[in-house]
Design a protein around this motif. Structure first.
Motif, PDB file in Angstrom:
ATOM      1  N   ASP A   1       0.808  -1.220   0.000  1.00  0.00           N
ATOM      2  CA  ASP A   1       0.000   0.000   0.000  1.00  0.00           C
ATOM      3  C   ASP A   1       0.842   1.270   0.000  1.00  0.00           C
ATOM      4  N   MET A   2       2.170   1.120   0.070  1.00  0.00           N
ATOM      5  CA  MET A   2       3.045   2.286   0.071  1.00  0.00           C
ATOM      6  C   MET A   2       3.798   2.469  -1.246  1.00  0.00           C
ATOM      7  N   VAL A   3       3.789   1.472  -2.120  1.00  0.00           N
ATOM      8  CA  VAL A   3       4.495   1.618  -3.388  1.00  0.00           C
ATOM      9  C   VAL A   3       3.681   2.497  -4.330  1.00  0.00           C
ATOM     10  N   ARG A   4       4.354   3.092  -5.303  1.00  0.00           N
ATOM     11  CA  ARG A   4       3.697   3.990  -6.252  1.00  0.00           C
ATOM     12  C   ARG A   4       3.516   3.364  -7.628  1.00  0.00           C
ATOM     13  N   ASN A   5       4.295   2.335  -7.935  1.00  0.00           N
ATOM     14  CA  ASN A   5       4.173   1.692  -9.232  1.00  0.00           C
ATOM     15  C   ASN A   5       2.813   1.023  -9.359  1.00  0.00           C
ATOM     16  N   ASN A   6       2.125   1.311 -10.450  1.00  0.00           N
ATOM     17  CA  ASN A   6       0.745   0.859 -10.594  1.00  0.00           C
ATOM     18  C   ASN A   6       0.618  -0.657 -10.686  1.00  0.00           C
ATOM     19  N   LEU A   7       1.561  -1.312 -11.350  1.00  0.00           N
ATOM     20  CA  LEU A   7       1.496  -2.766 -11.471  1.00  0.00           C
ATOM     21  C   LEU A   7       1.728  -3.438 -10.127  1.00  0.00           C
ATOM     22  N   LEU A   8       2.672  -2.929  -9.345  1.00  0.00           N
ATOM     23  CA  LEU A   8       2.894  -3.480  -8.009  1.00  0.00           C
ATOM     24  C   LEU A   8       1.672  -3.266  -7.123  1.00  0.00           C
ATOM     25  N   ARG A   9       1.022  -2.136  -7.268  1.00  0.00           N
ATOM     26  CA  ARG A   9      -0.149  -1.826  -6.445  1.00  0.00           C
ATOM     27  C   ARG A   9      -1.350  -2.702  -6.805  1.00  0.00           C
ATOM     28  N   LEU A  10      -1.504  -3.006  -8.100  1.00  0.00           N
ATOM     29  CA  LEU A  10      -2.705  -3.684  -8.563  1.00  0.00           C
ATOM     30  C   LEU A  10      -2.591  -5.206  -8.589  1.00  0.00           C
ATOM     31  N   MET A  11      -1.383  -5.752  -8.472  1.00  0.00           N
ATOM     32  CA  MET A  11      -1.279  -7.211  -8.444  1.00  0.00           C
ATOM     33  C   MET A  11      -1.862  -7.742  -7.144  1.00  0.00           C
ATOM     34  N   SER A  12      -2.212  -8.998  -7.138  1.00  0.00           N
ATOM     35  CA  SER A  12      -2.814  -9.584  -5.946  1.00  0.00           C
ATOM     36  C   SER A  12      -1.831  -9.549  -4.781  1.00  0.00           C
ATOM     37  N   ALA A  13      -2.368  -9.580  -3.567  1.00  0.00           N
ATOM     38  CA  ALA A  13      -1.510  -9.588  -2.383  1.00  0.00           C
ATOM     39  C   ALA A  13      -0.607 -10.818  -2.375  1.00  0.00           C
ATOM     40  N   ASP A  14      -1.105 -11.941  -2.857  1.00  0.00           N
ATOM     41  CA  ASP A  14      -0.286 -13.149  -2.919  1.00  0.00           C
ATOM     42  C   ASP A  14       0.879 -12.974  -3.892  1.00  0.00           C
ATOM     43  N   SER A  15       0.583 -12.406  -5.063  1.00  0.00           N
ATOM     44  CA  SER A  15       1.646 -12.181  -6.050  1.00  0.00           C
ATOM     45  C   SER A  15       2.693 -11.216  -5.508  1.00  0.00           C
ATOM     46  N   PHE A  16       2.238 -10.127  -4.896  1.00  0.00           N
ATOM     47  CA  PHE A  16       3.174  -9.157  -4.340  1.00  0.00           C
ATOM     48  C   PHE A  16       4.025  -9.799  -3.247  1.00  0.00           C
ATOM     49  N   GLY A  17       3.394 -10.637  -2.440  1.00  0.00           N
ATOM     50  CA  GLY A  17       4.135 -11.314  -1.374  1.00  0.00           C
ATOM     51  C   GLY A  17       5.254 -12.185  -1.914  1.00  0.00           C
ATOM     52  N   ARG A  18       5.029 -12.812  -3.067  1.00  0.00           N
ATOM     53  CA  ARG A  18       6.066 -13.642  -3.675  1.00  0.00           C
ATOM     54  C   ARG A  18       7.212 -12.788  -4.214  1.00  0.00           C
ATOM     55  N   LEU A  19       6.882 -11.601  -4.729  1.00  0.00           N
ATOM     56  CA  LEU A  19       7.914 -10.713  -5.285  1.00  0.00           C
ATOM     57  C   LEU A  19       8.703  -9.986  -4.215  1.00  0.00           C
ATOM     58  N   ARG A  20       8.036  -9.656  -3.119  1.00  0.00           N
ATOM     59  CA  ARG A  20       8.555  -8.666  -2.179  1.00  0.00           C
ATOM     60  C   ARG A  20       9.976  -8.964  -1.707  1.00  0.00           C
ATOM     61  N   GLY A  21      10.267 -10.214  -1.434  1.00  0.00           N
ATOM     62  CA  GLY A  21      11.582 -10.547  -0.902  1.00  0.00           C
ATOM     63  C   GLY A  21      12.721 -10.303  -1.870  1.00  0.00           C
ATOM     64  N   ASP A  22      12.422 -10.254  -3.171  1.00  0.00           N
ATOM     65  CA  ASP A  22      13.460 -10.049  -4.178  1.00  0.00           C
ATOM     66  C   ASP A  22      13.526  -8.613  -4.688  1.00  0.00           C
ATOM     67  N   LEU A  23      12.619  -7.751  -4.243  1.00  0.00           N
ATOM     68  CA  LEU A  23      12.613  -6.366  -4.706  1.00  0.00           C
ATOM     69  C   LEU A  23      13.700  -5.551  -4.022  1.00  0.00           C
ATOM     70  N   GLU A  24      14.344  -4.706  -4.797  1.00  0.00           N
ATOM     71  CA  GLU A  24      15.399  -3.830  -4.295  1.00  0.00           C
ATOM     72  C   GLU A  24      15.157  -2.419  -4.813  1.00  0.00           C
ATOM     73  N   TRP A  25      15.143  -1.432  -3.920  1.00  0.00           N
ATOM     74  CA  TRP A  25      14.933  -0.034  -4.322  1.00  0.00           C
ATOM     75  C   TRP A  25      16.249   0.531  -4.852  1.00  0.00           C
ATOM     76  N   VAL A  26      16.190   1.175  -6.017  1.00  0.00           N
ATOM     77  CA  VAL A  26      17.392   1.762  -6.617  1.00  0.00           C
ATOM     78  C   VAL A  26      17.066   3.132  -7.208  1.00  0.00           C
ATOM     79  N   GLU A  27      18.064   4.009  -7.188  1.00  0.00           N
ATOM     80  CA  GLU A  27      17.943   5.289  -7.875  1.00  0.00           C
ATOM     81  C   GLU A  27      18.294   5.104  -9.350  1.00  0.00           C
ATOM     82  N   LEU A  28      17.602   5.877 -10.201  1.00  0.00           N
ATOM     83  CA  LEU A  28      17.818   5.788 -11.648  1.00  0.00           C
ATOM     84  C   LEU A  28      18.167   7.183 -12.174  1.00  0.00           C
TER      85      LEU A  28
END
Length: 238
Positions: A7-34
């Motif tokens: 509920d704190m991310v801004r990316n629309n795809l991350l926000r709209l995917m199911s909670a289960d899908s996000f839970g599977r991704l979350r451990g591998d996500l890394e915040w980076v500056e671009l």
């Protein structure tokens, strides 16, 4: 960084995917500056990471063997890159890089690929986004073929504004000429025309949207169809 909350991310795809899908991704996500000009992927090369932008704007640029180039797609917090991952294509012939600096969550390419193969809902969402991006590229091709530079510039400003915070967009005339595949003097003339209609301000390296509604009315036929398709396929745009 602590645990990433959906509920704190801004990316629309991350926000709209199911909670289960996000839970599977979350451990591998890394915040980076671009930073500006950062390459998200190179032509015909495997990309080590997939990116879900939180802020900033990336351009998909096609380049001919003789060096002619033009932008064929725009990615912001509405999407992810590379879409070739979702299509199981390995890589694509385009250059994808940041035209406006920002930040993103990234995930190793192999990790996201494995999750897509395991999670049908995740695959469906990202596949619909790949379709929305293809539609955007198709309407860019149509616009380049049939619309005047003034209208094409208006569309492009609106698309960047959709993916920006506030009304300022940091862009140079030189960069605009590459994105629109026209000479720099043509960009300058088109910017002056939009300024004269009080739709934008143009300062050194910055475009400021002055009247969004009037800019949309001016763009008319050139803007809106791929945005409608995104709404149909994905849901509310960010």
């Amino acid at each position: 960084m602590g645990e990433i909350r959906q509920d704190m991310v801004r990316n629309n795809l991350l926000r709209l995917m199911s909670a289960d899908s996000f839970g599977r991704l979350r451990g591998d996500l890394e915040w980076v500056e671009l930073p500006r000009a950062f390459e998200l992927s190179r032509p015909n090369e495997a990309c080590p990471y997939a990116y879900f932008p939180e802020a900033g704007i990336a351009s998909i640029v096609a380049k001919s063997p003789e060096g002619q180039q033009t932008e064929i797609g725009v990615i912001g917090r509405d999407g992810m890159t590379p879409a070739s991952l979702v299509l199981d294509a390995g890589h694509d012939p385009y250059s994808i890089f940041m035209q406006v600096q920002g930040e993103a969550y990234r995930i190793p390419y192999a990790s996201l690929q494995a999750l897509i193969h395991e999670d049908r809902d995740l695959h469906g969402l990202l596949a619909r986004y790949a379709q929305a991006l293809a539609v955007q590229s198709a309407y860019t091709a149509l616009s380049n073929a049939v619309h005047h530079i003034d209208e094409r510039l208006a569309r492009w400003i609106l698309m960047c504004h959709d993916r920006s915070d506030g009304n300022e967009i940091s862009l140079t005339h030189e960069f605009l000429s590459i994105m629109l595949a026209v000479r720099r003097p043509s960009v300058t003339t088109a910017l002056h025309m939009l300024e004269g209609k009080k739709l934008i301000y143009s300062e050194r390296g910055v475009i400021i949207v002055r009247d969004r509604a009037a800019l949309e009315a001016f763009a008319h036929d050139v803007y809106g169809e791929c945005e409608k398709e995104y709404e149909r396929l994905i849901g509310t745009r960010p």
